[in-house]
Scaffold this motif. Sequence first.
Motif, short mmCIF file in Angstrom:
data_model
loop_
_atom_site.label_atom_id
_atom_site.label_comp_id
_atom_site.label_asym_id
_atom_site.label_seq_id
_atom_site.Cartn_x
_atom_site.Cartn_y
_atom_site.Cartn_z
N LYS B 121 50.90 14.27 -7.52
CA LYS B 121 51.80 13.69 -8.58
C LYS B 121 52.47 14.50 -9.43
CE LYS B 121 53.01 9.93 -10.87
NZ LYS B 121 53.76 8.54 -10.50
N VAL B 122 51.78 15.34 -10.06
CA VAL B 122 52.48 16.35 -11.02
C VAL B 122 53.44 17.32 -10.55
CG1 VAL B 122 51.55 18.18 -12.62
CG2 VAL B 122 50.50 16.12 -12.80
N PHE B 123 52.96 17.45 -9.31
CA PHE B 123 53.91 18.43 -8.66
C PHE B 123 55.18 17.94 -8.14
CE2 PHE B 123 54.91 21.60 -4.85
CZ PHE B 123 54.96 22.76 -5.81
N GLY B 124 55.32 16.55 -8.02
CA GLY B 124 56.51 15.87 -7.74
C GLY B 124 56.38 15.37 -6.28
N ILE B 125 55.14 15.39 -5.87
CA ILE B 125 54.99 14.58 -4.49
C ILE B 125 54.72 13.16 -4.47
CG2 ILE B 125 53.48 14.71 -2.39
CD1 ILE B 125 54.89 17.38 -3.11
N LYS B 126 55.54 12.64 -3.36
CA LYS B 126 55.53 11.08 -3.54
C LYS B 126 54.52 10.55 -2.40
CE LYS B 126 59.57 10.43 -6.25
NZ LYS B 126 59.15 11.48 -7.44
N HIS B 127 54.41 11.25 -1.26
CA HIS B 127 53.56 10.79 -0.21
C HIS B 127 52.64 11.78 0.22
CE1 HIS B 127 57.26 8.39 0.49
NE2 HIS B 127 57.84 9.76 0.38
N LEU B 128 51.22 11.18 0.40
CA LEU B 128 50.38 12.08 0.91
C LEU B 128 49.74 11.66 2.46
CD1 LEU B 128 47.71 12.69 -2.10
CD2 LEU B 128 49.24 14.50 -0.78
N THR B 129 49.48 12.40 3.17
CA THR B 129 48.93 12.05 4.51
C THR B 129 47.24 12.82 4.58
OG1 THR B 129 49.77 14.00 5.62
CG2 THR B 129 51.17 12.49 5.46
N THR B 130 46.64 12.07 5.37
CA THR B 130 45.42 12.69 5.88
C THR B 130 44.67 11.96 6.75
OG1 THR B 130 43.37 13.38 4.69
CG2 THR B 130 43.97 11.16 4.50
N GLU B 131 43.57 12.65 7.39
CA GLU B 131 42.99 12.11 8.61
C GLU B 131 41.62 11.50 8.07
OE1 GLU B 131 43.10 15.56 8.01
OE2 GLU B 131 40.96 15.41 7.25
N THR B 132 41.05 10.61 8.78
CA THR B 132 39.81 10.17 8.48
C THR B 132 39.05 9.76 9.85
OG1 THR B 132 38.69 8.82 6.90
CG2 THR B 132 40.03 7.69 8.19
N GLY B 133 37.69 10.33 9.60
CA GLY B 133 36.70 9.68 10.92
C GLY B 133 36.16 8.50 10.65
N ALA B 134 35.00 8.48 9.90
CA ALA B 134 34.45 6.99 9.56
C ALA B 134 35.19 6.15 8.83
CB ALA B 134 32.88 7.30 9.27
N GLY B 135 35.82 6.77 7.83
CA GLY B 135 36.67 6.26 7.01
C GLY B 135 36.57 6.25 5.62
N GLN B 136 35.44 6.89 5.05
CA GLN B 136 35.02 7.20 3.59
C GLN B 136 36.45 7.79 3.08
OE1 GLN B 136 32.97 6.13 1.85
NE2 GLN B 136 30.95 5.81 2.78
N TRP B 137 36.71 9.03 3.73
CA TRP B 137 37.66 9.70 2.99
C TRP B 137 39.19 9.12 3.02
CZ3 TRP B 137 38.90 13.02 -0.45
CH2 TRP B 137 39.96 13.29 -0.40
N GLY B 138 39.42 8.65 4.01
CA GLY B 138 40.77 7.68 3.99
C GLY B 138 40.93 6.63 3.22
N SER B 139 39.76 5.84 2.79
CA SER B 139 39.62 5.01 1.97
C SER B 139 39.65 5.43 0.29
CB SER B 139 38.39 4.11 2.01
OG SER B 139 37.24 4.56 2.06
N ALA B 140 38.93 6.52 0.01
CA ALA B 140 38.92 7.23 -1.25
C ALA B 140 40.35 7.60 -1.41
CB ALA B 140 37.92 8.60 -1.32
N LEU B 141 40.93 8.40 -0.60
CA LEU B 141 42.28 8.70 -0.90
C LEU B 141 43.42 7.67 -0.96
CD1 LEU B 141 43.82 11.70 -1.41
CD2 LEU B 141 44.75 11.29 0.91
N SER B 142 43.26 6.61 -0.32
CA SER B 142 44.05 5.38 -0.71
C SER B 142 43.83 4.86 -1.91
CB SER B 142 43.63 4.37 0.41
OG SER B 142 44.11 4.64 1.71
N PHE B 143 42.60 4.74 -2.29
CA PHE B 143 42.09 4.32 -3.79
C PHE B 143 42.82 5.29 -4.76
CE2 PHE B 143 39.18 5.55 -7.02
CZ PHE B 143 39.34 4.46 -7.98
N ALA B 144 42.86 6.53 -4.53
CA ALA B 144 43.19 7.55 -5.44
C ALA B 144 44.81 7.42 -5.63
CB ALA B 144 42.84 8.73 -5.11
N CYS B 145 45.40 7.10 -4.37
CA CYS B 145 47.02 7.09 -4.53
C CYS B 145 47.38 6.06 -5.18
CB CYS B 145 47.41 7.25 -3.08
SG CYS B 145 47.30 9.02 -2.35
N SER B 146 46.61 4.78 -5.19
CA SER B 146 46.92 3.51 -5.71
C SER B 146 46.92 3.72 -7.22
CB SER B 146 46.05 2.37 -5.52
OG SER B 146 44.93 2.45 -5.90
N GLN B 147 46.08 4.52 -7.88
CA GLN B 147 46.02 4.91 -9.31
C GLN B 147 47.27 5.73 -9.76
OE1 GLN B 147 43.51 3.61 -11.56
NE2 GLN B 147 42.99 2.25 -10.10
#
Lengths: 458, 458
Positions: B121-147
Motif C-alpha cells: 500500500k505504502v509503495f502505491g500498489i493497488k492489487h495483490l495476487t497470490t496462490e493458496t493450497g489449503a486456503g489459510q494463506w489466501g484467506s489471511a491475505l484477503s483479510f489483510a487487504c481488506s484492512q
Amino acid sequence: MDVKKVFLSEDEMPRQWYNILADIKMNPPLGPDGNPVQPDQLAPVFPMNLIEQEVSSERWIDIPEDVLRVLRIWRPAPLIRAFELEKALDTPARIYYKYEGVSPPGSHKPNTAVPQAYYNKVFGIKHLTTETGAGQWGSALSFACSQYGLECKVFMVRVSFDQKPYRKSMMTAWGGKCVASPSTETKAGRDVLERNPDTPGSLGIAISEAVEAAVSDQSGQTRYSLGSVLNHVLLHQTIIGLEAKKQLEKIGEYPDIVIGCAGGGSNFAGIAYPFVYDKINGKELEIYPVEPAACPTLTCAPFAYDHGDMAGYTPLLPMHSLGHTFVPAPIHAGGLRYHGKAPSVSQLVAEGIIEPKAVKQLAAFEAGVLCAKTEGTIPAPETNHALACVVDEARKAKEEGKEKVILFNWSGHGLIDLGSYDKYFAGELHNFDFDEEDREKCCKLLEDYPKPQLIKNR
Amino acid sequence: MDVKKVFLSEDEMPRQWYNILADIKMNPPLGPDGNPVQPDQLAPVFPMNLIEQEVSSERWIDIPEDVLRVLRIWRPAPLIRAFELEKALDTPARIYYKYEGVSPPGSHKPNTAVPQAYYNKVFGIKHLTTETGAGQWGSALSFACSQYGLECKVFMVRVSFDQKPYRKSMMTAWGGKCVASPSTETKAGRDVLERNPDTPGSLGIAISEAVEAAVSDQSGQTRYSLGSVLNHVLLHQTIIGLEAKKQLEKIGEYPDIVIGCAGGGSNFAGIAYPFVYDKINGKELEIYPVEPAACPTLTCAPFAYDHGDMAGYTPLLPMHSLGHTFVPAPIHAGGLRYHGKAPSVSQLVAEGIIEPKAVKQLAAFEAGVLCAKTEGTIPAPETNHALACVVDEARKAKEEGKEKVILFNWSGHGLIDLGSYDKYFAGELHNFDFDEEDREKCCKLLEDYPKPQLIKNR
C-alpha cells in the motif's frame, strides 16, 4: 494509540454469577395441574443442585473453583473497542464489544455448558442428553462433557444435521455422540418417523427426544440439559456482563446503550443483566434485546403462559411467545429461531425496563459483512442481528451529534456458518415478513392458557 | 490456582521484528545466469520496500505503527499453559503454547499478510495476487487487504477449491476474489488446461498463475505476495516468539525445548528464531521443526540449490529440497505439503543448530484429538504435527523424570478442516511412507544444480 483490547487477568475473573431473581419478582412456571411447579417435579430431568439454582433468589452465587478452572481456557474474554467500525460509520459513538468467539466451540454457549456439566458430575450423573438446532449448543455441551468425563448425546434437528456436517464433527472430536432427530432411538422419534419418514425435524421434536432419552434411563445416571431460557442458564451467562463492567471501569467508561441478540435470551441476559441491575437501581441507560423480524417474539407476541416445546411436555412458562406450534421462517440465524423468550427477559420487556428491537435478515448480513471488513472477525449470523442494531444506534448518535457509549455482545464467530454468507453474496437470501395470520393463530392458541399477572418491579 | 493464560497488554507488544540474517551467513539465491540475484531483478514481483527487507541484515526492524494498529485486532496472542494435557500425560514437563488461532482467519498467517499488504500500500500498489493450497494463506491475505483497501486475487489449487468451499467464503467475506487454479485468466493456466482439462491443479501451477497475473499488469499497480519461505515472511512471524519470550519471563520460565510445525518454515521460524538467537549466543536448548513423514524435506532431502516452484520461474534457493517436481502425498495438513524449506531454516539444520523431526499422519491426528479433549481447542492438521512431537517429548520427560519446559506454537484452529477429523474417526486416514524412489529422483534432479557452500555460523 488508544487501547483496542481490554484484558482482565485470571485473578480478576468474576468469582460469582449475578442472579436477577434477587431483584425482580416473576410469575411462577405452572405444572399440568395449573399449580406452580415444585422443584421435586423436575428431579427426573435435572439434577437437584441445578434445580436449586433455578429457583434461588440469592443475588450472588459462587462459581465453583472447578468451573473456573475450565472457563479460564478462554475466559476472561476480551473487551474490544470497534475503532475501525466507528471510522467506517463516521460516528462520534464509542463502540465496545465482548468477544465470545474465543471459546473452543466459538460462541458464548460453553459459559453455561461447563457449569451444567460440572453440577451434573458432582450430583453423580454419568450421561447428559440435549437437543441442538444449528449446532452451537450441542457442540458446547460436548466440549463441556469432555472436560468432566461425562458422556454426551445430542439430538440434532435433521435438516441442520445434513446441512452443517462440521457441527457433528466438532461434537465427535470432543467425544460427544450426535444423532439426527427424529431418530429411531426414542418413542417420540419413532412416532414422528412413522407418520412422516421424510420430516426435516424440528427443535420441538428434538427436545422431546432428548428429554425422553434422559428420563427413560432406568439407571438414574442420565439427565437432560438445556442451553437457554431457564433461570440457571441465564445466570451462568452473566459472567459476560460482569467481566465487561470491570473492563469498562478500567478505562473509565460506562455504556449508554447495551445490546445483545436474543433467541431464547441467554446471550442477551449474559451481557445485559449486570446492567439491568444498575437500571433497576436508578441508573439511566438503554438496553436492547435484538430478535429477527421473522421471529418477533418480544416485539409482536403477547406476554402469556405457554409451553417451551412443541409437544407441550414442559411446564407452562410466563413469557412472550409466538405459540409453541409456531415454526419460524428458515432464516440462517438458527440460534434465534425460537417461539418463546426466557421468562425473566419477557418480564423485563413486559414492564418496560428493556426495549426489544427486531431486525430483518438482509440488514443483519449487511451489518455483518461491514464488521468483517472493518473489525476483521466474521460474525455468526446471530451476532449479525446485534450488529445491525449497533450500526443503527451509531448512525443515530452521528445524527444527534452525541458521544454515546455502546456496548454489545459479539456472541460468536461465523466460521461454521460461512454457507449462509455464500448465499448472501449470491443474492439468495431474502427477508421474511412476519405473518399476521400466524399472530392470530398464536393469540387463539394462547387464549385457553392461564394469563400471567402484571408485576411491577420498579 | 496457577495461571493458565499469560497475557501481554497492547503496550507490551513487540515494536520490532527480529531478523536472523544479522546473525547467520547464508548462501545467496541465484538467478538464471547462475549469479546471485540482485534486488532490482525482483522489482516486477515485489515492491522495493519489501525487497529491501528481504536482503536486510539489520538485527531489529521497526514494526510500522499502522501495522501494529491492525495486528492488535488479535495480538498480543495468549501464552497458555497446557495443564490438562500435562495431567493426561502424567508428565513432569511444563508445557506452554502460543495460540495463534485467535486471528480472524484462525492461523498465524496474517502476521505477515498484514505487513505485506501495508508495505505494498505504502509503495502505491493497488492489487495483490497470490496462490493458496489449503486456503489459510489466501484467506489471511484477503483479510489483510481488506484492512488497507487493496484488491486481492487468490489462485486456489482446484482440488482444495472444490473440497474446502468455506475458505473461498472467507476470502469473499473480506472482499477477496478467489479463482480455481488452473484458470483461464493466465497463459500458464490456459496451457495446463489445454493439456489436461481435468487436472486437480497444484501449488506450483497456482504460483505460476499468481506471478504471471502480477507481472503482466501493465499499470504497474499489481504485485505478488508469498506466504512463507522468504526472509521477510519469516521476519514478520518472529513477533510470535518475541511475545512468547516476554510472557515466559513474566512467570520466570525459559524453555528447554521449542517446537513448531514446518511446511515452508514461517510458522516454525516465528516461534523459534528469537530462541535460535539465544542458542547462537551460547544458551543451551533444543529446537525442533516438525514436518510430515510423507514430505520429509529437512529429515530426508539434501541441502541443495533448487527452485521454489514447479515451473522453475523462481530463483534457485539454497535449501533442503525434495526437488521442485516432487508431489507430496495427499496428507490433510495442506500447509505442510511443500517440497522445500526456507533457506534460513535449511541453513540452521545444515549446521546442526536446530534438529528436525518427522511425524506420521495418524500419530499427528491422535495427538490432535488428545489435545482437543484435554485443552479444549480443536487444532489445525498442521498443528497436530507439532503436538505429536510435544507428546513424545513430554513422555520422554516422564521416563527421564525431568521437569522440562516445553514451548510450542499452536499455529491455528481446525474449524475449517473438520472434514479431515471426520475421515480420521471413520478410519479413512492412513500413513504415507516416503518413497525411496522419490528420493533418488530428487537427488538426480538436483545433481545438475549448483551446490551451496557449507557455512558455519557457530
